[in-house]
Enzyme design. Structure first.
Site, mmCIF file in Angstrom:
data_model
loop_
_atom_site.group_PDB
_atom_site.id
_atom_site.type_symbol
_atom_site.label_atom_id
_atom_site.label_comp_id
_atom_site.label_asym_id
_atom_site.label_seq_id
_atom_site.Cartn_x
_atom_site.Cartn_y
_atom_site.Cartn_z
ATOM 1 N N LEU A 49 0.846 -1.194 0.000
ATOM 2 C CA LEU A 49 0.000 0.000 0.000
ATOM 3 C C LEU A 49 0.876 1.236 0.000
ATOM 4 C CD1 LEU A 49 -2.888 -0.972 2.421
ATOM 5 C CD2 LEU A 49 -2.482 -1.631 0.053
ATOM 6 N N GLY A 94 0.923 -5.115 1.458
ATOM 7 C CA GLY A 94 -0.110 -5.125 0.428
ATOM 8 C C GLY A 94 0.331 -5.884 -0.825
ATOM 9 N N ASN A 118 4.513 -7.601 6.679
ATOM 10 C CA ASN A 118 5.474 -6.993 7.611
ATOM 11 C C ASN A 118 4.897 -5.790 8.354
ATOM 12 O OD1 ASN A 118 5.353 -5.470 5.234
ATOM 13 N ND2 ASN A 118 7.352 -4.573 5.589
ATOM 14 N N GLU A 119 3.572 -5.681 8.401
ATOM 15 C CA GLU A 119 2.934 -4.482 8.962
ATOM 16 C C GLU A 119 3.464 -4.108 10.345
ATOM 17 O OE1 GLU A 119 1.416 -6.566 7.029
ATOM 18 O OE2 GLU A 119 -0.026 -5.519 5.757
#
Ligand SMILES: CC/C=C\CCC/C=C/C(=O)SCCNC(=O)CCNC(=O)[C@H](O)C(C)(C)COP(=O)(O)OP(=O)(O)OC[C@H]1O[C@@H](n2cnc3c(N)ncnc32)[C@H](O)[C@@H]1OP(=O)(O)O
Length: 243
Positions: A49, A94, A118-119
């Protein structure tokens, strides 16, 4: 379908909209039975994202952005077409969701490439539907570790954990994806499509039943001062890395 949004194929609102339009055209054109999604940006499948769509933006923009992210996921995940990911570069967050939404994933065997949600490394959290797709793919325990630790799996680990289906030399990614496509297209469309729907619908329904609430939840979360601060720090880190 070659994604081209240089430098890193980040999923900006404009790029998501372009992808959605292209996918809709392909889906509605009955001469197409499958698509291979790959990247035109060397070494990068998709950086995920677009952080600039979530940083320093007003709630209305964040809501519009999140609706488009949901839309892309639903369109790829539930597509009637055979969707193969030819993953020719790094694929975090994303980018990983997009890969996980394909029916089959072929990853280039390059130690510089990695894939995963990996957020947490950014100080944010993967939404429940990102998590659901990962759990469906690699199982509960592996997903639990991968999500909390923000694992980005290099090719051999990615294959081992099952986040991709095949790892091949870089120059064979496209040809392998085409062979896999031939295998999937040998199955009668109606039987394959109904089976895909049977398997995937319950996961998609979890979001479909609460799309608006999910948007509101995202906007509330991303607008928090602490989360904006985390995104700022991460963006600065990306800048500093360049020297
Ligand atoms: C309730 C739920 C709440 C929230 C859910 C949110 C879910 C979020 C999902 C996401 O996808 S968040 C994005 C995660 N992505 C990443 O962590 C990747 C970040 N990028 C990188 O690690 C690297 O850029 C790279 C992809 C490995 C490429 O490295 P390279 O050295 O080739 O390029 P460079 O780092 O110099 O980047 C070039 C240029 O692009 C900008 N950039 C990179 N990634 C993004 C991104 N995701 N969004 C926006 N912009 C990005 C980077 O800052 C550079 O910009 P500059 O040239 O202006 O400095």
């Amino acid at each position: 379908m070659k994604m081209r949004n240089p430098p890193v194929n980040s999923l900006s609102l404009e790029f998501l909209t372009e992808l959605l339009i292209s996918l809709e055209k392909l889906e509605n054109d009955k001469t197409f039975r499958g698509i291979i999604i790959t990247s035109d940006c060397p070494g990068i499948f998709s950086a995920g994202l677009d952080l600039l769509e979530m940083y320093g933006r007003d709630p209305a923009h964040c809501a519009e952005y999140w609706k488009a992210v949901q839309e892309l996921w639903l369109r790829v995940y539930l597509s009637n077409l055979v969707v193969i990911g030819a993953i020719n570069g790094i694929s975090p967050a994303g980018g990983c969701l997009l890969s996980l939404s394909c029916d089959y994933r072929v990853l280039a065997n390059n130690p510089k490439y990695a894939i995963g949600l990996n957020e947490t490394l950014l100080g944010i959290i993967a939404p429940f539907w990102f998590k659901d797709v990962l759990v469906n793919t690699i199982g509960h325990r592996a997903a639990e570790r991968a999500l909390q630790l923000g694992f980005l799996f290099p090719p051999s680990d990615a294959l081992q954990v099952g986040i991709v289906d095949q790892v091949v030399p870089e120059d064979q990614v496209q040809s392998t994806a085409r062979s896999v496509m031939a295998q999937w297209l040998a199955i009668p469309d109606h039987a394959r499509q109904l089976t895909k729907n049977l398997v995937r619908k319950p996961t998609a329904d979890r979001l479909l039943q609460q799309r608006d609430a999910d948007i509101q939840n995202f906007v509330r979360f991303i607008s928090r001062d602490s989360i904006q601060k985390s995104l700022h720090v991460y963006l600065e880190k990306l800048k500093q890395k360049k020297g």
